[in-house]
Scaffold this active site. Structure first.
Site, PDB file in Angstrom:
ATOM      1  N   ASP A 141      -6.735   8.867 -30.384  1.00 53.41           N
ATOM      2  CA  ASP A 141      -6.302   8.452 -29.043  1.00 53.41           C
ATOM      3  C   ASP A 141      -6.711   9.486 -27.999  1.00 53.41           C
ATOM      4  O   ASP A 141      -6.091   9.600 -26.943  1.00 53.41           O
ATOM      5  CB  ASP A 141      -4.784   8.269 -29.030  1.00 53.41           C
ATOM      6  CG  ASP A 141      -4.300   7.542 -27.793  1.00 53.41           C
ATOM      7  OD1 ASP A 141      -3.101   7.678 -27.446  1.00 53.41           O
ATOM      8  OD2 ASP A 141      -5.114   6.856 -27.151  1.00 53.41           O
ATOM      9  N   LYS A 144     -12.630   9.212 -25.559  1.00 59.10           N
ATOM     10  CA  LYS A 144     -13.203   8.057 -26.278  1.00 59.10           C
ATOM     11  C   LYS A 144     -14.590   8.359 -26.828  1.00 59.10           C
ATOM     12  O   LYS A 144     -14.983   7.813 -27.842  1.00 59.10           O
ATOM     13  CB  LYS A 144     -13.210   6.834 -25.360  1.00 59.10           C
ATOM     14  CG  LYS A 144     -11.842   6.557 -24.714  1.00 59.10           C
ATOM     15  CD  LYS A 144     -10.666   6.657 -25.704  1.00 59.10           C
ATOM     16  CE  LYS A 144      -9.334   6.805 -24.985  1.00 59.10           C
ATOM     17  NZ  LYS A 144      -8.229   7.212 -25.899  1.00 59.10           N
ATOM     18  N   ASP A 169      -6.940   3.829 -30.954  1.00 61.44           N
ATOM     19  CA  ASP A 169      -6.475   3.172 -29.731  1.00 61.44           C
ATOM     20  C   ASP A 169      -7.661   2.951 -28.783  1.00 61.44           C
ATOM     21  O   ASP A 169      -8.688   3.619 -28.888  1.00 61.44           O
ATOM     22  CB  ASP A 169      -5.420   4.050 -29.040  1.00 61.44           C
ATOM     23  CG  ASP A 169      -4.738   3.320 -27.885  1.00 61.44           C
ATOM     24  OD1 ASP A 169      -4.287   3.997 -26.946  1.00 61.44           O
ATOM     25  OD2 ASP A 169      -4.687   2.066 -27.907  1.00 61.44           O
ATOM     26  N   ASN A 170      -7.525   1.996 -27.867  1.00 62.48           N
ATOM     27  CA  ASN A 170      -8.480   1.816 -26.756  1.00 62.48           C
ATOM     28  C   ASN A 170      -9.884   1.407 -27.156  1.00 62.48           C
ATOM     29  O   ASN A 170     -10.850   1.738 -26.457  1.00 62.48           O
ATOM     30  CB  ASN A 170      -8.572   3.095 -25.913  1.00 62.48           C
ATOM     31  CG  ASN A 170      -7.235   3.613 -25.507  1.00 62.48           C
ATOM     32  OD1 ASN A 170      -6.856   4.729 -25.872  1.00 62.48           O
ATOM     33  ND2 ASN A 170      -6.478   2.822 -24.744  1.00 62.48           N
ATOM     34  N   GLU A 199      -1.908  -0.695 -22.342  1.00 62.67           N
ATOM     35  CA  GLU A 199      -0.498  -0.363 -22.134  1.00 62.67           C
ATOM     36  C   GLU A 199      -0.003  -0.778 -20.741  1.00 62.67           C
ATOM     37  O   GLU A 199      -0.649  -0.524 -19.728  1.00 62.67           O
ATOM     38  CB  GLU A 199      -0.237   1.147 -22.346  1.00 62.67           C
ATOM     39  CG  GLU A 199      -1.191   2.090 -21.657  1.00 62.67           C
ATOM     40  CD  GLU A 199      -2.338   2.506 -22.534  1.00 62.67           C
ATOM     41  OE1 GLU A 199      -2.725   1.724 -23.432  1.00 62.67           O
ATOM     42  OE2 GLU A 199      -2.898   3.586 -22.347  1.00 62.67           O
TER      43      GLU A 199
END
Ligand SMILES: O=C(NCCO)c1cc(-c2ccc(F)cc2)cc(O)c1O
Ligand SMILES: [Mg+2]
Length: 214
Positions: A141, A144, A169-170, A199
């Protein structure tokens, strides 16, 4: 002088959450982010997916890359069996300082090692510094563009074993295209996408769960 968003998030925890109660800390942060200011925590919707993966894996050793304010650190650590260890890496010292206090408010400091520094520097030191052989679960997380290089580095350092789980995540927003391509095309991973939302928004995002096959 102006406070920062992480400082205001910590204030909301100290005002609205009960010391030693991780669920109330998670709830206080989600309430702050929905009612006051958006912040880049994994959030309640993706957080439920995270919780289910953690509960299913029941890990003894967890590595979190990217602590931010400690929201997912608290979610994960509150689900760990006794004696399990969560190591979380945060590059930004201001974020790390807030996260330490959020984790302490939740009463989870004994389950969590928060390290300030760059993942690329620390991943090769995990075994010698913490006596960790392999990680049962890794939650990605952080930056990136670091997901792929750090995953390759964990492979090279022998930190992944047959059955180790990577949860990222993401993968849609902001997006990690090179990482996604790698884990979805490599014969060494079995990957699964959990569709969700960024989120506290209606924007699509999701978590990618990848099992290392050894
Ligand atoms: O950069 C991120 N994390 C590493 C630094 O701590 C991050 C960013 C975003 C995000 C930001 C800006 C936007 F417009 C959309 C998404 C969301 C996240 O969940 C994240 O983890
Ligand atoms: Mg994130």
């Amino acid at each position: 002088t102006q406070s920062t968003r992480p400082q205001r998030l910590l204030g909301a925890v100290q005002k609205n959450a009960t010391r030693g109660d991780p669920r109330s800390v998670v709830q206080a942060i989600d309430q702050f982010c929905r009612q006051k200011e958006w912040a880049m925590n994994v959030g309640d919707e993706k957080g439920c997916i995270l919780d289910s993966v953690v509960s299913e894996v029941n890990p003894a050793t967890v590595l979190e890359l990217g602590t931010y304010c400690g929201y997912s650190t608290v979610r994960i650590a509150s689900l760990l069996p006794p004696h399990a260890k969560l190591i979380t890496l945060e590059f930004n010292p201001d974020f790390a300082a807030i996260a330490r206090q959020v984790i302490a408010w939740a009463g989870l400091e004994d389950k969590v090692h928060l390290i300030e520094g760059a993942s690329g520097d620390w991943i090769p030191k995990m075994t010698e510094q913490f006596g960790v052989k392999t990680f049962d679960l890794v939650f990605l997380d952080h930056w990136k563009d670091r997901y792929l290089p750090d995953t390759m580095l964990m492979e090279e350092c022998g930190l992944l074993r047959k059955g180790s789980i990577l949860l990222a995540d993401n993968v849609i927003c902001p997006g990690t295209p090179d990482y996604l391509e790698y884990v979805r095309s490599s014969p060494r991973y079995e990957s699964q996408y959990f569709k969700s939302h960024l989120e506290y928004t209606k924007v699509e995002d999701g978590l990618e769960k990848s099992v290392f096959l050894g």
